[in-house]
Scaffold this active site. Structure first.
Site, PDB file in Angstrom:
ATOM      1  N   VAL B  28     -27.090 -24.987 -11.268  1.00  0.00           N
ATOM      2  CA  VAL B  28     -25.868 -24.774 -12.065  1.00  0.00           C
ATOM      3  C   VAL B  28     -25.790 -23.348 -12.601  1.00  0.00           C
ATOM      4  CG1 VAL B  28     -26.751 -25.484 -14.350  1.00  0.00           C
ATOM      5  CG2 VAL B  28     -24.340 -25.844 -13.761  1.00  0.00           C
ATOM      6  N   GLY B  31     -23.596 -20.642 -11.116  1.00  0.00           N
ATOM      7  CA  GLY B  31     -22.151 -20.629 -11.380  1.00  0.00           C
ATOM      8  C   GLY B  31     -21.783 -20.588 -12.842  1.00  0.00           C
ATOM      9  N   HIS B  32     -22.781 -20.691 -13.717  1.00  0.00           N
ATOM     10  CA  HIS B  32     -22.487 -20.777 -15.153  1.00  0.00           C
ATOM     11  C   HIS B  32     -23.494 -19.945 -15.925  1.00  0.00           C
ATOM     12  CE1 HIS B  32     -21.615 -22.574 -19.117  1.00  0.00           C
ATOM     13  NE2 HIS B  32     -20.501 -23.044 -18.594  1.00  0.00           N
ATOM     14  N   PHE B  33     -23.372 -18.614 -15.930  1.00  0.00           N
ATOM     15  CA  PHE B  33     -22.329 -17.867 -15.235  1.00  0.00           C
ATOM     16  C   PHE B  33     -23.054 -16.868 -14.340  1.00  0.00           C
ATOM     17  CE2 PHE B  33     -20.486 -19.114 -19.315  1.00  0.00           C
ATOM     18  CZ  PHE B  33     -19.306 -19.703 -18.925  1.00  0.00           C
ATOM     19  N   ILE B  38     -26.152 -19.581 -18.720  1.00  0.00           N
ATOM     20  CA  ILE B  38     -26.013 -20.319 -19.977  1.00  0.00           C
ATOM     21  C   ILE B  38     -25.894 -21.792 -19.606  1.00  0.00           C
ATOM     22  CG2 ILE B  38     -24.504 -20.749 -21.960  1.00  0.00           C
ATOM     23  CD1 ILE B  38     -23.611 -17.763 -21.642  1.00  0.00           C
TER      24      ILE B  38
END
Lengths: 144, 117
Positions: B28, B31-33, B38
């Site tokens: 994850v 993509g975050h970020f 985070i």
């Protein structure tokens, strides 16, 4: 001023999130206080549970990214860059017991309740096949 | 997808109080970020839901969230203390939880008041 009902499908141009946590695939600007969004659930959606249904947190992320898309759209219209945003709080979220599965399309209607500085309060309603599956209020903080 | 063992691991299990460590290599964070990892607040909420279910011995789903305050950022590699106050009344579970730094309980990250089933 933006023209009414402007549809955007290039969502990464509006929000900072990227796969595997991209949870909006269509955004429709209505006016400064209202927008709509949609997401069709793909087989590799990271919020799909072992039972084949999207977890509640996936719906909340979809609402957060709908808000981010709206904020990003307005910033771009003003000639500003898209910035990072964060959920500050969630209130009065109510989930239906019929959660979406692969192939279902989420439709969300979002209203901006208030916007002060980088803090945006929204209310949202998410439906599948015109059946409401989530209502909530959310506060989001955006970097300047 | 269950996040236990992928997003986080439980490093101390004290029943209503657990210590978790977040896996910095979870996909994850791509993509975050990008370039600024985070932990998504919603995944912290999923972790709390799963730990609540683990505590009472069955899988749970949120039915409603009265309030969830994300007070400070959660980042990959963080070690966090989760305290849960759980009541199970005929299948409806009421839960209040706080997520803080593992060593500093004044380092509040998240407060959650919810009903699950």
């Amino acid at each position: 001023m933006s023209s009414p009902a402007c549809k955007v499908t290039d969502i990464p141009s509006l929000i900072p999130q990227r796969p595997p946590i991209l949870m909006v695939d269509g955004y429709l600007f209505e006016d400064e206080l209202h927008c709509k969004s949609e997401l069709t659930i793909a087989a590799d959606n990271m919020f799909l549970g072992e039972d084949g249904y999207v977890a509640e947190e996936g719906l909340l992320e979809h609402v957060a990214q709908t808000s981010a898309a709206h904020i990003g759209f307005l910033r771009k219209q003003a000639g500003e860059n898209v910035t990072l945003g964060y959920i500050g709080d969630i209130k009065k979220a109510v989930f239906d017991n019929r959660m979406p599965k692969v192939g279902d399309t989420l439709h969300t209607c979002l209203t901006v309740v208030s916007q002060v500085g980088g803090i945006t309060m929204v209310s949202a309603e998410t439906s599948v096949n015109e059946h409401v599956i989530l209502t909530c209020r959310m506060k989001l903080a955006s970097d300047n | 997808m269950t996040q236990n063992g992928t997003l986080y691991e439980i490093v101390h299990d004290g029943g209503n109080e657990v210590v978790v460590r977040l896996n910095a290599n979870h996909p994850v964070y791509q993509g975050h970020f990008p370039g600024n990892p985070i932990t998504p607040g919603v995944l912290a909420m999923q972790m709390i839901r799963e730990c609540t279910g683990r505590n009472i011995g069955r899988n749970l789903r949120f039915r409603s969230i009265k309030s969830c305050r994300l007070a400070a950022m959660v980042r990959p590699g963080d070690t966090l203390r989760l305290k849960m106050d759980i009541s199970d009344d005929n299948g409806t579970v009421k839960m209040k939880a706080t997520l803080t730094g593992a060593e500093n309980e004044e380092d509040l990250r998240l407060q959650l008041d919810a009903e699950l089933q």
